[in-house]
Scaffold this motif. Sequence first.
Motif, PDB file in Angstrom:
ATOM      1  N   UNK A  98      45.106  41.295  40.123  1.00 46.06           N
ATOM      2  CA  UNK A  98      44.159  42.254  40.653  1.00 46.06           C
ATOM      3  C   UNK A  98      43.668  43.229  39.582  1.00 46.06           C
ATOM      4  N   UNK A 101      40.839  42.260  37.237  1.00 46.28           N
ATOM      5  CA  UNK A 101      39.500  42.413  37.831  1.00 46.28           C
ATOM      6  C   UNK A 101      39.054  43.874  37.794  1.00 46.28           C
ATOM      7  N   UNK A 105      35.938  45.130  35.385  1.00 49.20           N
ATOM      8  CA  UNK A 105      34.769  45.732  36.031  1.00 49.20           C
ATOM      9  C   UNK A 105      34.478  47.104  35.439  1.00 49.20           C
ATOM     10  N   UNK A 165      40.410  30.415  30.475  1.00 45.06           N
ATOM     11  CA  UNK A 165      40.686  31.672  29.769  1.00 45.06           C
ATOM     12  C   UNK A 165      41.063  32.718  30.805  1.00 45.06           C
ATOM     13  N   UNK A 166      42.222  33.355  30.607  1.00 46.37           N
ATOM     14  CA  UNK A 166      42.702  34.312  31.600  1.00 46.37           C
ATOM     15  C   UNK A 166      42.643  35.743  31.063  1.00 46.37           C
ATOM     16  N   UNK A 171      37.700  37.302  32.228  1.00 42.91           N
ATOM     17  CA  UNK A 171      36.866  37.963  33.233  1.00 42.91           C
ATOM     18  C   UNK A 171      35.619  38.609  32.626  1.00 42.91           C
TER      19      UNK A 171
ATOM     20  N   UNK C   1      33.584  44.661  41.428  1.00 41.06           N
ATOM     21  CA  UNK C   1      34.120  43.481  42.142  1.00 41.06           C
ATOM     22  C   UNK C   1      35.047  43.942  43.254  1.00 41.06           C
ATOM     23  N   UNK C  52      34.121  34.516  45.643  1.00 41.08           N
ATOM     24  CA  UNK C  52      34.891  35.099  44.538  1.00 41.08           C
ATOM     25  C   UNK C  52      35.863  36.106  45.134  1.00 41.08           C
ATOM     26  N   UNK C  53      37.003  36.303  44.492  1.00 42.18           N
ATOM     27  CA  UNK C  53      37.961  37.256  45.050  1.00 42.18           C
ATOM     28  C   UNK C  53      38.965  37.702  44.001  1.00 42.18           C
ATOM     29  N   UNK C  54      39.361  38.957  44.088  1.00 38.86           N
ATOM     30  CA  UNK C  54      40.427  39.471  43.246  1.00 38.86           C
ATOM     31  C   UNK C  54      41.757  38.816  43.593  1.00 38.86           C
ATOM     32  N   UNK C  56      42.079  35.567  43.655  1.00 36.26           N
ATOM     33  CA  UNK C  56      42.181  34.388  42.788  1.00 36.26           C
ATOM     34  C   UNK C  56      42.709  34.815  41.425  1.00 36.26           C
ATOM     35  N   UNK C  57      43.256  33.881  40.641  1.00 38.58           N
ATOM     36  CA  UNK C  57      43.709  34.254  39.303  1.00 38.58           C
ATOM     37  C   UNK C  57      42.539  34.791  38.474  1.00 38.58           C
ATOM     38  N   UNK C  58      42.810  35.727  37.553  1.00 40.59           N
ATOM     39  CA  UNK C  58      41.757  36.329  36.736  1.00 40.59           C
ATOM     40  C   UNK C  58      41.386  35.370  35.618  1.00 40.59           C
ATOM     41  N   UNK C  59      40.538  34.414  35.905  1.00 37.90           N
ATOM     42  CA  UNK C  59      40.426  33.241  35.054  1.00 37.90           C
ATOM     43  C   UNK C  59      39.040  32.618  35.135  1.00 37.90           C
ATOM     44  N   UNK C  60      38.566  32.098  34.001  1.00 39.22           N
ATOM     45  CA  UNK C  60      37.400  31.210  34.018  1.00 39.22           C
ATOM     46  C   UNK C  60      37.841  29.818  33.594  1.00 39.22           C
ATOM     47  N   UNK C  61      37.190  28.803  34.141  1.00 37.08           N
ATOM     48  CA  UNK C  61      37.318  27.462  33.581  1.00 37.08           C
ATOM     49  C   UNK C  61      36.216  27.313  32.539  1.00 37.08           C
ATOM     50  N   UNK C  69      33.495  31.340  36.546  1.00 36.90           N
ATOM     51  CA  UNK C  69      34.521  32.173  37.167  1.00 36.90           C
ATOM     52  C   UNK C  69      35.158  31.453  38.352  1.00 36.90           C
ATOM     53  N   UNK C  70      36.484  31.522  38.412  1.00 37.03           N
ATOM     54  CA  UNK C  70      37.241  30.935  39.526  1.00 37.03           C
ATOM     55  C   UNK C  70      36.656  31.352  40.872  1.00 37.03           C
ATOM     56  N   UNK C  95      46.810  34.178  44.959  1.00 36.70           N
ATOM     57  CA  UNK C  95      47.995  34.402  44.137  1.00 36.70           C
ATOM     58  C   UNK C  95      49.052  35.272  44.826  1.00 36.70           C
TER      59      UNK C  95
END
Lengths: 255, 255, 255, 255
Positions: A98, A101, A105, A165-166, A171, C1, C52-54, C56-61, C69-70, C95
Amino acid sequence: MDELDIDAVAELELDDPVLVEGLPGVGHVGKLAVDHLLEELEGESTLVRRVYSREFPPQVTVEDGVSELTCAEIYAVSPPEGRDLLLLTGDHQAQTNDGHYVLTSAFLDIAEEFGASEAFALGGIPTGELIDEYAVVGAMTAESMREDLEEAGVEFREDEPAGGIVGVSGLLLGLGARREFEVACLMGETSGYLVDPKSARAVLEVLEAVLEIDLDYETLDERAEEMEDVIGKIQEMEQQQQMDVPTDDDLRYIG
Amino acid sequence: MDELDIDAVAELELDDPVLVEGLPGVGHVGKLAVDHLLEELEGESTLVRRVYSREFPPQVTVEDGVSELTCAEIYAVSPPEGRDLLLLTGDHQAQTNDGHYVLTSAFLDIAEEFGASEAFALGGIPTGELIDEYAVVGAMTAESMREDLEEAGVEFREDEPAGGIVGVSGLLLGLGARREFEVACLMGETSGYLVDPKSARAVLEVLEAVLEIDLDYETLDERAEEMEDVIGKIQEMEQQQQMDVPTDDDLRYIG
Amino acid sequence: MDELDIDAVAELELDDPVLVEGLPGVGHVGKLAVDHLLEELEGESTLVRRVYSREFPPQVTVEDGVSELTCAEIYAVSPPEGRDLLLLTGDHQAQTNDGHYVLTSAFLDIAEEFGASEAFALGGIPTGELIDEYAVVGAMTAESMREDLEEAGVEFREDEPAGGIVGVSGLLLGLGARREFEVACLMGETSGYLVDPKSARAVLEVLEAVLEIDLDYETLDERAEEMEDVIGKIQEMEQQQQMDVPTDDDLRYIG
Amino acid sequence: MDELDIDAVAELELDDPVLVEGLPGVGHVGKLAVDHLLEELEGESTLVRRVYSREFPPQVTVEDGVSELTCAEIYAVSPPEGRDLLLLTGDHQAQTNDGHYVLTSAFLDIAEEFGASEAFALGGIPTGELIDEYAVVGAMTAESMREDLEEAGVEFREDEPAGGIVGVSGLLLGLGARREFEVACLMGETSGYLVDPKSARAVLEVLEAVLEIDLDYETLDERAEEMEDVIGKIQEMEQQQQMDVPTDDDLRYIG
């Protein structure tokens, strides 16, 4: 203390600045790089924001007896040549999913406030082995950025980084894209085991090309040499141990 | 039950009081120290606030069958000589990173309500080995406090505590500074393995000098002697075990 | 967010659609199944929502350098024959415990918005051993659904799944029932050790019968064959190792 | 779904009822006891409230294929003789520290709504060894309750339970006291290793005396006998293993 508590330390007018993030991560590559930028551009940089947050660890650092609450800092830089910059540094990442994020932001809010619409997230990508040639692997929010980045030496690879990437770097790409920022993540290859100034230099050299700035690497190279000494000693110790330890062949004759 | 639920048990006028915090931590040094202060100043102290919070563990203590909900307590002390005090004690730290921020903010709110603008956070600093001479290491929010503290026997060391200070003690410094409090953290050296009344005494002796109060240490010294007995027995047992255990040489002849 | 950030990518009128969920889980059965549905129904499907949501893991593929963004995605499908569908897919579960409630409520909100009052949660049920015959075990919100599901080949077992159903699949049943949705969870048996396209096919065959749709399994069967190869190689390696490793009898003569 | 979602299943007038809580815990003693009360008083009990919460695990139970969302249930009982009761049961505790505060507050709200100002929290206290005589250890919110409870067979011990009481049982005492409830926690001694119907019976016998109700223990005794069989088998297996395992003396001659 709210979830976020932002100190406006100074106000400055910047011309289309670029946010450059270097929080701690793999090999401390991102942090080393941004801290080196700050050192090199010291005369031209001003601390503009301190970001405190309940998402950071509940901790003060203590230097020579004087305490300082954990925070992230944003510096504004107006170099005589090249683009204006916003440099984001700090000693900690957020402590929860959390929190990443929330903090990212906040960082993007501040960047917007200063008129930025581009960002670079600097970091390392672990290879698991010691490295001779330091490639810089990239990720970007939009296909349109590819050409310029490749020209500056960035490699885009089909399946890397494998796990995405985390954290804040991830983000900045993910949330940045949703706000129409152009964001690139520059990841220097690094073993992943040690603080890696050489990887930080590789990342900065890409940044030099993209942002048309000129950096001196003397202090960073000194840190790299110190690390070389450390690595050398570790390797010596390992070799020593290997000589002391009985080999498989030796063991075969025990009993 | 909200995140915070504060009982105003009593109201008192205090004259420029100093907050002294002693929640559980390394070697229970801070808690031992503040609990000893409360014992010594019993006739002059009044419970003024109880702080309940969802950030504390969901737990009651039970004494002779009667339950008591986990909370922190703040006592007001008006000694005939020396400064007025607010003594903060309790059985638990917050259970989350976030919770440390919430509780420390609440403690500072209460201290402000009673007119305080100074605070001492008491605690221990682990050395990893048994100690003969108990130094007291300090951290402070402002350089201006150094001289008085050094005169009272506090040592400021360049790189200690190495990992900074975490929890309520750390945030009293960090959040206190942001509210213009003068805060010092006094950390008694302690092995880190055992409850350490001697370290608590060392911290209190510094406090005596700074606050110009006079303490008797009889009960604390008794507890220290009890701990000495415990340590003695542990050492005996360890020696006994070492004699019973076969040495490497013995083992070489097995098989 | 905010905690939730939902992009309305497209708006469509659907006729009494059925929500079909396939987020990652045991043997990736649910995700494989919904992704296969999407592949087969590609021409008839439209991406309508990104969640999208906080949580989810703070991550992009990153794919070929471009970051994403996840999020979870919901596709609307209007096949020429059979029921309209809402297909829910994504790369991550929430998570935290809390997050499963938040996300499932959001998914049900979206399904309601499109007029749905039925849902299928697809997943796997671990057996702990390799499987020849892939049964599909079911759970449902209402007794009235039993007959139709049994006719389509679903097995209801007295004590399975023993530990109940957790995550989004479980809460689609639990929270769905509280909103008068008819929800069934279809769980393909799977070893639990490997991604299992055969189990996904078993689940889809049930869905074909219930929803009166027609699917081709060529690409899924290809993935199943690839997995067979992987399994074959693992088994070979295990056998090889067993031959290399000294048996208990061998060891008895050592020393 | 909010943090709490309470279904008012039925409304009833009760006369000064007593809340009796039996959520899962050590030896499942509390849950066994309240579930036995529900079984014995089935004809006179009505389900009045279901408490759903994001603090419970994100889970459904499945019985013969039909799913049920995790919740806590409160039953109202008006026995022809003795006090009116509110029986609180469920399959789960909250999953976070915070959640225990949230749920206990909700349970006390409901109890107040029905006019209750007394509560019993039922549970087990682990002894670490198998037990012949099942004492019931108590904790209470007010000294005034001691005499009645001791007469009913409750033991109050100076230092037990040593670590206090955690979870909903602990907070019923702690938060209950803050709302002027009289709350007692009755903890049956139990090994702590196994579900313990005998300990549940010991607790219920105390409750019988205090509430002047009359219980039959046939079904609980049957469960106790089943557990005895299990324990017997475990002990047999342990003895068998001890005979198979070489002793230290045997090992001395190996090699």
